[in-house]
Scaffold this active site. Structure first.
Site, PDB file in Angstrom:
ATOM      1  N   CYS A 103      43.958  39.350  30.550  1.00 34.30           N
ATOM      2  CA  CYS A 103      43.933  40.558  31.375  1.00 34.30           C
ATOM      3  C   CYS A 103      42.507  40.792  31.833  1.00 34.30           C
ATOM      4  CB  CYS A 103      44.440  41.746  30.568  1.00 34.30           C
ATOM      5  SG  CYS A 103      44.167  43.356  31.352  1.00 34.30           S
TER       6      CYS A 103
ATOM      7  N   HIS B  51      51.079  35.924  39.430  1.00 36.10           N
ATOM      8  CA  HIS B  51      50.999  37.046  40.363  1.00 36.10           C
ATOM      9  C   HIS B  51      51.766  36.727  41.639  1.00 36.10           C
ATOM     10  CE1 HIS B  51      47.918  39.419  38.213  1.00 36.10           C
ATOM     11  NE2 HIS B  51      47.535  38.224  37.780  1.00 36.10           N
TER      12      HIS B  51
ATOM     13  N   GLU C 248      52.717  45.728  36.688  1.00 41.40           N
ATOM     14  CA  GLU C 248      52.334  44.686  35.744  1.00 41.40           C
ATOM     15  C   GLU C 248      53.507  44.250  34.877  1.00 41.40           C
ATOM     16  OE1 GLU C 248      48.591  44.423  33.786  1.00 41.40           O
ATOM     17  OE2 GLU C 248      47.885  46.288  34.716  1.00 41.40           O
TER      18      GLU C 248
ATOM     19  N   CYS D  39      44.415  46.490  37.668  1.00 41.30           N
ATOM     20  CA  CYS D  39      44.734  45.157  37.152  1.00 41.30           C
ATOM     21  C   CYS D  39      43.674  44.205  37.684  1.00 41.30           C
ATOM     22  CB  CYS D  39      46.129  44.730  37.595  1.00 41.30           C
ATOM     23  SG  CYS D  39      46.570  43.056  37.073  1.00 41.30           S
TER      24      CYS D  39
ATOM     25  N   GLY E  66      44.988  40.888  38.947  1.00 47.34           N
ATOM     26  CA  GLY E  66      45.713  41.156  40.190  1.00 47.34           C
ATOM     27  C   GLY E  66      44.774  41.318  41.366  1.00 47.34           C
TER      28      GLY E  66
END
Length: 367
Positions: free
Chosen positions: A155, A246, A301, A310, A313
């Site tokens: 993350c 993603h 998410e 994010c 992201g």
């Protein structure tokens, strides 16, 4: 579940109160007894136990972050039923950080992670991050679990929080970098002089089967501006992995440019996440182009739902925007929690993310 928590606030140097303003000396958190709690708040079946310092000034009813350190707080004795933690956030994407450096096994189970992350019956967070011993030559290992107890590869916002956590635990001052092993590979965060964290996120993965997605590659092996039918609506999507999958979309096929504030994210997000074209589920970024160097996104998410930010992201959407010819390689990405600076460097194909991470409070949970 009982939670002992100490609220912290940032106080400008000129406004710090003298030590005589406090009713007792608070040298460090280790001097506090969590068995003698000043205030008790009941939330459902859980008890929130809070400790705060009071002063004669109405402007402050908390222990300042400068008077506490993770090292002193986490030095308190733990048991199998108690875990100490520090709550951090990166642009509102919040995490419970646990010092787990003495073991390669997490101190708490995935079910306990989900309970801790519950915002009504637990501490409340988007995930729990464990700082563990390094492997394969890395200085540290980071493992993260989502609020539903599932374990993603990594993350981006969590990496920045992890970096600040380690810097405070090891008392690293000024500009520092180190290596960390994650489920997505080796990551190198660098703490800047201003406290922001710059992270070398590595190279994006574009090969469809490695993202993974069942959508066929339409630009070599990459999926760029491909059609995805979601609940009867045709969307244009680009698929990118930053070590985690993603799906990025700038709007529906033949439709107007996306206005992300108009989206019903709780309705549409899960339909992307659990779409059959994503065998490992997916994170989904809905993107509005403000200019070639300024993008705006909302994210759903995988395993956490709608969040305020994010990091992976934001990196993935810049890659998608470049591949679709919508943006430059260096962009500001606006997220609900604030902006991130993202650069996809042509010379090394690496993506660099720069943004903040801040400690919120220190706590101790009875599991």
């Amino acid at each position: 579940m009982e939670i002992a928590a100490i609220s912290t606030v940032s106080v400008a140097p000129q406004s710090r109160l003298p030590s005589s303003a406090f009713p007792r000396k608070l040298g460090s958190v280790s001097s506090l007894s969590f068995r003698s709690i000043e205030r008790e708040h009941r939330v459902g079946s859980a008890r929130l136990l809070s400790v705060s310092a009071t002063s004669s000034s109405s402007s402050m009813d908390a222990v300042t972050a400068e008077k506490i350190s993770p090292a002193s707080f986490l030095g308190n004795r733990e048991s199998k039923k108690v875990v100490h933690f520090v709550k951090y956030h990166g642009l509102g994407n919040d995490f419970i950080l646990v010092d787990n450096r003495e073991s390669s096994e997490p101190k708490i189970t995935q079910d306990q992670v989900a309970k801790l992350c519950d915002r009504n019956f637990g501490v409340g967070a988007d995930g729990v991050i464990f700082a563990m011993p390094g492997v394969n030559g890395a200085d540290y290992t980071m493992r993260i679990f989502n609020s539903d107890g599932s374990e993603p590869e990594m993350c981006g916002n969590g990496v920045r929080c992890f970096a600040r956590f380690i810097a405070e635990l090891d008392n690293l001052q000024g500009k520092h970098s180190f290596t960390m092993h994650t489920g997505a590979g080796l990551i190198v965060p660098e703490i800047q002089d201003d406290g922001q964290v710059k992270v070398d996120m590595g190279e994006p993965i574009l090969k469809a089967q490695d993202v993974p997605t069942k959508l066929p590659g339409n630009r070599g092996e990459a999926v760029v501006q491909a059609e995805l039918i979601v609940d009867g609506v045709s969307w244009n999507v680009t698929c990118v992995s930053m070590g985690n999958p993603h799906c990025i979309t700038f709007g529906t096929k033949g439709g107007p440019n996306l206005k992300v504030d108009d989206l019903n994210l709780p309705e549409i997000g899960p339909k992307f996440e659990h779409h059959e074209m994503f065998p490992a589920r997916t994170n989904t970024e809905f993107v509005e182009v403000l200019s070639r160097s300024h993008l705006k996104m909302r994210v759903w998410e995988r395993g956490a739902g709608a969040t305020l930010a994010c990091g992976t992201g934001a990196c993935a959407l810049v890659v998608a925007a470049v591949l679709e010819g919508r943006a430059n390689r260096k962009c500001t990405v606006d997220l609900p929690g604030g902006p991130l600076e993202i650069e996809w460097r042509e010379e090394d194909n690496h993506i660099y993310m720069t943004g903040p991470a801040e400690a919120v409070f220190y706590g101790s949970a009875l599991l």
